[in-house]
Write a protein that holds these residues in place. Structure first.
Motif, PDB file in Angstrom:
ATOM      1  N   HIS A 104     -30.175   8.909  25.839  1.00 58.52           N
ATOM      2  CA  HIS A 104     -30.359   8.193  24.574  1.00 58.52           C
ATOM      3  C   HIS A 104     -31.783   7.626  24.566  1.00 58.52           C
ATOM      4  N   ILE A 105     -32.533   7.968  23.518  1.00 61.50           N
ATOM      5  CA  ILE A 105     -33.924   7.548  23.400  1.00 61.50           C
ATOM      6  C   ILE A 105     -34.039   6.529  22.274  1.00 61.50           C
ATOM      7  N   LEU A 106     -34.628   5.393  22.591  1.00 63.29           N
ATOM      8  CA  LEU A 106     -34.863   4.356  21.597  1.00 63.29           C
ATOM      9  C   LEU A 106     -36.349   4.334  21.263  1.00 63.29           C
ATOM     10  N   TRP A 107     -36.669   4.591  20.011  1.00 59.56           N
ATOM     11  CA  TRP A 107     -38.060   4.539  19.531  1.00 59.56           C
ATOM     12  C   TRP A 107     -38.298   3.194  18.854  1.00 59.56           C
ATOM     13  N   ILE A 108     -39.343   2.499  19.287  1.00 57.32           N
ATOM     14  CA  ILE A 108     -39.655   1.184  18.721  1.00 57.32           C
ATOM     15  C   ILE A 108     -41.134   1.157  18.335  1.00 57.32           C
ATOM     16  N   PRO A 109     -41.459   1.387  17.067  1.00 61.71           N
ATOM     17  CA  PRO A 109     -42.863   1.260  16.628  1.00 61.71           C
ATOM     18  C   PRO A 109     -43.261  -0.217  16.581  1.00 61.71           C
ATOM     19  N   ILE A 110     -44.479  -0.494  16.976  1.00 66.81           N
ATOM     20  CA  ILE A 110     -45.001  -1.861  16.925  1.00 66.81           C
ATOM     21  C   ILE A 110     -45.821  -1.996  15.648  1.00 66.81           C
TER      22      ILE A 110
END
Length: 351
Positions: A104-110
């Motif tokens: 499971h990949i969590l993408w978090i843009p800043i």
């Protein structure tokens, strides 16, 4: 396992992007049990958006591009990560992606001022629980705020490159990390070691930039600076450092490269600028002077590169000149123009 408060104190204690990235990766490793994660930077090249890692967790250890200097980390097109593209396009704060391999990949843009220049990619073998997401959100909120403060103090507002003020600290760190070796003032001795990897400093100047501003106006001049900065980003590796010194002058700190590789990289950048069409303005060229980062003082090293730059500009422009080679050919002489250049750079630090 350290407490969340301890990690937040660690994160807020830094005034440096690299250390900030390392701190947030360490917090995710210790607080959430993440085994794989990356801090990725986003940058544009010829109208396309790319991503490349700055810091990552691998094998339970936090690693940086400086530790992996043998790898170029040139970046991948953002379209290679469709979930990240979707996350940014939908202006989400995070998006979880379930892959076929079970991860499971969590993408978090800043997000900073409606733009994204950094994102986090966090991998886990199980779906992320509400508690994990809550802990991560606390860590990343502080990380986001401090990154914004650092961007304001470290970055040039027009190009987004590191600014002149940041150069001294980054250069000092490179000098400190450079393995101690006897200083050599013998040009022939240095040339015999051309296959040895070293560190390099280059000063880059846009040719006839005043003519661009006078002919087309400062808006087009600013556009030229932005496009040159974008080409600089894509021409050098993540572990190298690129600065805008002000006006049309840029400086590059090139890590772990042989003389032949350094010359090739600088020449490739020069050629890329020459071949790149600049809207309305047309063709732009740059002159480059570079020198090896030796055991001499920063003022002397910068003076050497600047002297090579002046030679390039005085002898036709649109070329790359190496300080030691100019000395060996008798085209420059130590103790004449060098002294005046060094004094010029030394004066601000004395005041």
């Amino acid at each position: 396992m350290g407490s969340l408060l301890e990690h937040l104190v660690e994160i807020t204690g830094h005034r440096d992007h690299d250390l900030l990235d390392i701190s947030v990766m360490t917090a995710l490793l210790n607080m959430v049990g993440v085994t794989e994660a990356r801090v990725m930077e986003l940058f544009q090249s010829r109208g396309e958006l790319f991503v490349r890692p700055r810091v990552w967790i691998s094998g339970g250890k936090v690693q940086t591009v400086d530790e992996e200097s043998s790898s170029d980390h040139a970046g991948e097109p953002i379209v290679s990560f469709p979930a990240l593209v979707t996350c940014i396009a939908q202006r989400k704060n995070r998006l979880e992606e379930a892959r076929e391999d079970g991860r499971h990949i969590l993408w978090i843009p800043i997000w900073q001022n409606d733009k994204v220049s950094t994102c986090l990619e966090i991998a886990h073998t199980q779906p992320f629980t509400a508690q994990m997401l809550q802990v991560m959100e606390g860590i990343l909120s502080v990380y986001r705020n401090y990154q914004s403060l650092l961007d304001y103090s470290e970055r040039d507002s027009l190009t987004g490159l590191l600014n002149r003020k940041t150069f001294d600290e980054k250069f000092a760190r490179m000098l400190n990390s450079k393995q101690a070796e006897p200083a050599s003032h013998d040009v022939e001795d240095r040339r015999h070691h051309a296959d040895v990897k070293s560190q390099w400093l280059a000063v880059i100047d846009i040719d006839h930039f005043k003519r661009v501003n006078d002919t087309f106006g400062h808006l087009y001049g600013d556009e030229v600076l932005i496009l040159v900065a974008n080409i600089l980003r894509t021409s050098f590796r993540a572990q190298d450092r690129v600065f805008r010194f002000g006006g049309e002058e840029f400086v590059v700190l090139l890590r772990s490269a042989t003389l032949a590789d350094a010359q090739m990289v600088f020449e490739r950048f020069r050629s890329n600028i020459e071949q790149n069409p600049f809207p309305q303005v047309g063709q732009i060229t740059v002159s480059i002077g570079f020198a090896s980062i030796s055991q001499e003082t920063p003022v002397v090293i910068l003076g050497h590169a600047d002297q090579a730059l002046y030679y390039a500009k005085d002898h036709g422009r649109n070329q790359v000149c190496y300080y030691d080679e100019l000395l060996a050919l008798g085209l420059l002489h130590v103790g004449k123009k060098t002294e005046s250049v060094e004094f010029f750079f030394d004066e601000p630090t004395a005041g």
